[in-house]
Design an enzyme around this catalytic site. Structure first.
Site, PDB file in Angstrom:
ATOM      1  CG  ASP A  51      -2.006  -0.978   1.224  1.00  0.00           C
ATOM      2  OD1 ASP A  51      -2.024  -1.820   0.310  1.00  0.00           O
ATOM      3  OD2 ASP A  51      -2.859  -0.911   2.123  1.00  0.00           O
ATOM      4  CG  HIS A 193       2.578   0.241   4.260  1.00  0.00           C
ATOM      5  ND1 HIS A 193       2.363  -0.670   5.276  1.00  0.00           N
ATOM      6  CD2 HIS A 193       1.404   0.893   4.090  1.00  0.00           C
ATOM      7  CE1 HIS A 193       1.124  -0.549   5.711  1.00  0.00           C
ATOM      8  NE2 HIS A 193       0.506   0.387   5.004  1.00  0.00           N
TER       9      HIS A 193
HETATM   10 NI    NI Z   1      -2.470   3.142   3.405  1.00  0.00          NI
END
Ligand code: NI
Length: 244
Positions: A51, A193
């Site tokens: 993400d 991430h």
């Molecule tokens: Ni996020």
């Protein structure tokens, strides 16, 4: 004299035969795509998802590492960051990774009105569509927050996760690797991430360890397809365990 006439053609024949029958070197393993579509039954599957990107340096390094390992992953992108990182997004698609939406400004969709929510998703969808040509992109709502409005109007499957090393928090490679490897099960979706160097390093170590443990890495789409589960718009998905 007649015997001599046979000599060179015979040598040539054996040379050609040797050349044709010589064992060829196997292609290097890392270059074989993990192209597990179709996936052999009984294979342990896991989907790595990233993400908050794309981010120039860290995402590029991750894509290099994934390419080297022949691994496919899924990227949920922030719309506002697409314009400055078009090459990276194109590279994702060309390498067979799945690309999805993580809103335009990384906002909690559950707090928004229907029109603001739709705008966050649509603006990102359009940016991706212009770049990649596809029309359908899954949505990962920031913070995993959904509301009735989101469920009713997202018009795409909502992909959450089942393994969360909280890599944004402590930024410690060994801790993240240990968390994932000790928690992962067949069919899990792992949340990471690609905007932190530690997360990129941890993800690549996880891939190497789980490869040894017999796992294959697939995109979210491939994970559900391999198990015959159709994804419906407005439904929330966290993992896809093997049948039975
Ligand atoms: Ni996020």
């Amino acid at each position: 004299m007649a015997r001599r006439e046979w000599f060179w053609p015979l040598v040539l024949f054996f040379l050609l035969a040797a050349l044709l029958l010589w064992p060829r070197p196997e292609p290097p393993k890392a270059m074989e795509a993990d192209a597990l579509t179709p996936v052999a039954e009984g294979t342990k599957l896991v989907a790595l998802t990233f993400d908050d990107g794309p981010k120039a340096r860290t995402t590029a390094k991750l894509l290099d590492g994934l390419d080297q390992r022949g691994v496919k992953a899924t990227f949920f992108l922030i719309g506002a960051q697409i314009e400055d990182n078009r090459e990276l997004v194109l590279r994702m698609a060309q390498s067979g990774h799945q690309v999805g939406i993580h809103t335009y400004d990384h906002v909690a969709l559950s707090d928004l009105s229907e029109s603001d929510m739709t705008a966050q998703v649509e603006r990102t969808r359009q940016a991706l569509q212009e770049l990649l040509g596809d029309e359908s992109f899954f949505l990962r709502p920031p913070y995993g927050l959904v509301s009735d409005t989101v469920l009713r109007h997202a018009q795409t499957p909502l992909i959450l996760w089942s393994v969360d090393p909280e890599d944004w928090h402590k930024r410690n490679v060994q801790r993240e690797v240990a968390h994932i490897v000790s928690h992962v099960q067949d069919g899990d979706i792992i949340l990471m991430h690609d905007i932190f160097p530690e997360s990129v390093e941890a993800a690549l170590q996880v891939i190497d360890q789980l490869h040894h443990a017999g796992y294959a890495f697939v995109t979210v789409e491939e994970l559900f397809a391999a198990r015959g589960t159709a994804l419906e718009p407005g439904q929330v998905y966290r993992y896809c365990p093997p049948p039975g």
